[in-house]
Design a protein around this motif. Sequence first.
Motif, PDB file in Angstrom:
ATOM      1  N   ALA A 109      42.577  20.632  52.008  1.00  0.00           N
ATOM      2  CA  ALA A 109      42.692  21.225  53.340  1.00  0.00           C
ATOM      3  C   ALA A 109      43.804  22.282  53.368  1.00  0.00           C
ATOM      4  O   ALA A 109      43.631  23.359  53.945  1.00  0.00           O
ATOM      5  CB  ALA A 109      42.946  20.151  54.381  1.00  0.00           C
ATOM      6  N   LEU A 110      44.937  21.980  52.741  1.00  0.00           N
ATOM      7  CA  LEU A 110      46.027  22.967  52.674  1.00  0.00           C
ATOM      8  C   LEU A 110      45.583  24.219  51.941  1.00  0.00           C
ATOM      9  O   LEU A 110      45.848  25.340  52.378  1.00  0.00           O
ATOM     10  CB  LEU A 110      47.248  22.370  51.967  1.00  0.00           C
ATOM     11  CG  LEU A 110      48.074  21.355  52.721  1.00  0.00           C
ATOM     12  CD1 LEU A 110      49.207  20.839  51.831  1.00  0.00           C
ATOM     13  CD2 LEU A 110      48.637  21.947  53.995  1.00  0.00           C
ATOM     14  N   TYR A 111      44.904  24.046  50.824  1.00  0.00           N
ATOM     15  CA  TYR A 111      44.422  25.165  50.026  1.00  0.00           C
ATOM     16  C   TYR A 111      43.447  26.024  50.829  1.00  0.00           C
ATOM     17  O   TYR A 111      43.551  27.251  50.848  1.00  0.00           O
ATOM     18  CB  TYR A 111      43.760  24.647  48.751  1.00  0.00           C
ATOM     19  CG  TYR A 111      43.140  25.730  47.906  1.00  0.00           C
ATOM     20  CD1 TYR A 111      43.926  26.603  47.166  1.00  0.00           C
ATOM     21  CD2 TYR A 111      41.758  25.886  47.863  1.00  0.00           C
ATOM     22  CE1 TYR A 111      43.358  27.606  46.399  1.00  0.00           C
ATOM     23  CE2 TYR A 111      41.177  26.880  47.101  1.00  0.00           C
ATOM     24  CZ  TYR A 111      41.981  27.740  46.379  1.00  0.00           C
ATOM     25  OH  TYR A 111      41.413  28.733  45.635  1.00  0.00           O
ATOM     26  N   ARG A 113      43.185  26.286  54.033  1.00  0.00           N
ATOM     27  CA  ARG A 113      43.895  26.981  55.114  1.00  0.00           C
ATOM     28  C   ARG A 113      44.597  28.231  54.583  1.00  0.00           C
ATOM     29  O   ARG A 113      44.647  29.252  55.253  1.00  0.00           O
ATOM     30  CB  ARG A 113      44.902  26.053  55.782  1.00  0.00           C
ATOM     31  CG  ARG A 113      44.237  25.045  56.673  1.00  0.00           C
ATOM     32  CD  ARG A 113      45.239  24.218  57.454  1.00  0.00           C
ATOM     33  NE  ARG A 113      44.545  23.112  58.074  1.00  0.00           N
ATOM     34  CZ  ARG A 113      44.850  21.837  57.902  1.00  0.00           C
ATOM     35  NH1 ARG A 113      45.884  21.488  57.174  1.00  0.00           N
ATOM     36  NH2 ARG A 113      44.153  20.898  58.485  1.00  0.00           N
ATOM     37  N   LYS A 114      45.149  28.156  53.364  1.00  0.00           N
ATOM     38  CA  LYS A 114      45.806  29.326  52.769  1.00  0.00           C
ATOM     39  C   LYS A 114      44.798  30.439  52.539  1.00  0.00           C
ATOM     40  O   LYS A 114      45.074  31.593  52.785  1.00  0.00           O
ATOM     41  CB  LYS A 114      46.472  28.947  51.446  1.00  0.00           C
ATOM     42  CG  LYS A 114      47.728  28.141  51.612  1.00  0.00           C
ATOM     43  CD  LYS A 114      48.340  27.832  50.266  1.00  0.00           C
ATOM     44  CE  LYS A 114      49.559  26.941  50.426  1.00  0.00           C
ATOM     45  NZ  LYS A 114      50.140  26.583  49.125  1.00  0.00           N
ATOM     46  N   GLU A 136      42.020  30.898  54.196  1.00  0.00           N
ATOM     47  CA  GLU A 136      41.623  31.383  55.515  1.00  0.00           C
ATOM     48  C   GLU A 136      42.653  32.358  56.070  1.00  0.00           C
ATOM     49  O   GLU A 136      42.308  33.389  56.628  1.00  0.00           O
ATOM     50  CB  GLU A 136      41.469  30.191  56.459  1.00  0.00           C
ATOM     51  CG  GLU A 136      40.942  30.554  57.830  1.00  0.00           C
ATOM     52  CD  GLU A 136      40.781  29.332  58.713  1.00  0.00           C
ATOM     53  OE1 GLU A 136      41.527  29.228  59.702  1.00  0.00           O
ATOM     54  OE2 GLU A 136      39.932  28.496  58.387  1.00  0.00           O
ATOM     55  N   VAL A 137      43.924  32.056  55.882  1.00  0.00           N
ATOM     56  CA  VAL A 137      44.996  32.936  56.363  1.00  0.00           C
ATOM     57  C   VAL A 137      44.945  34.263  55.635  1.00  0.00           C
ATOM     58  O   VAL A 137      45.083  35.323  56.239  1.00  0.00           O
ATOM     59  CB  VAL A 137      46.377  32.253  56.202  1.00  0.00           C
ATOM     60  CG1 VAL A 137      47.500  33.247  56.441  1.00  0.00           C
ATOM     61  CG2 VAL A 137      46.497  31.067  57.143  1.00  0.00           C
TER      62      VAL A 137
END
Length: 84
Positions: free
Chosen positions: A73-75, A77-78, A80-81
């Motif tokens: 999920a963190l990956y 999100r990165k 996506e940003v």
Amino acid sequence: MMSEYETFRFIRNYLKIPMSKVAISLNVVESTVHRIEHGLTIPTAQQRAKLFEIYGVNEEQFQALRVITFHLALYLRKIEVKVN
């Protein structure tokens, strides 16, 4: 680490198991599964064991999936940003 309820939801969605089938296996209504998957109801020990059985994991595998899905999920999100 991802919460237990988010991990239950992630696994069910990943395995493409309809909520209705999980509800039948747990001998509950679909809204109970929904509530478990959204952290509104804590599954009983018996329900938790049955969820492990339905999803084909044991406690150790489930805990590992909690860590893996958190990092995934963190990956994502990165990425996506960066795209936005």
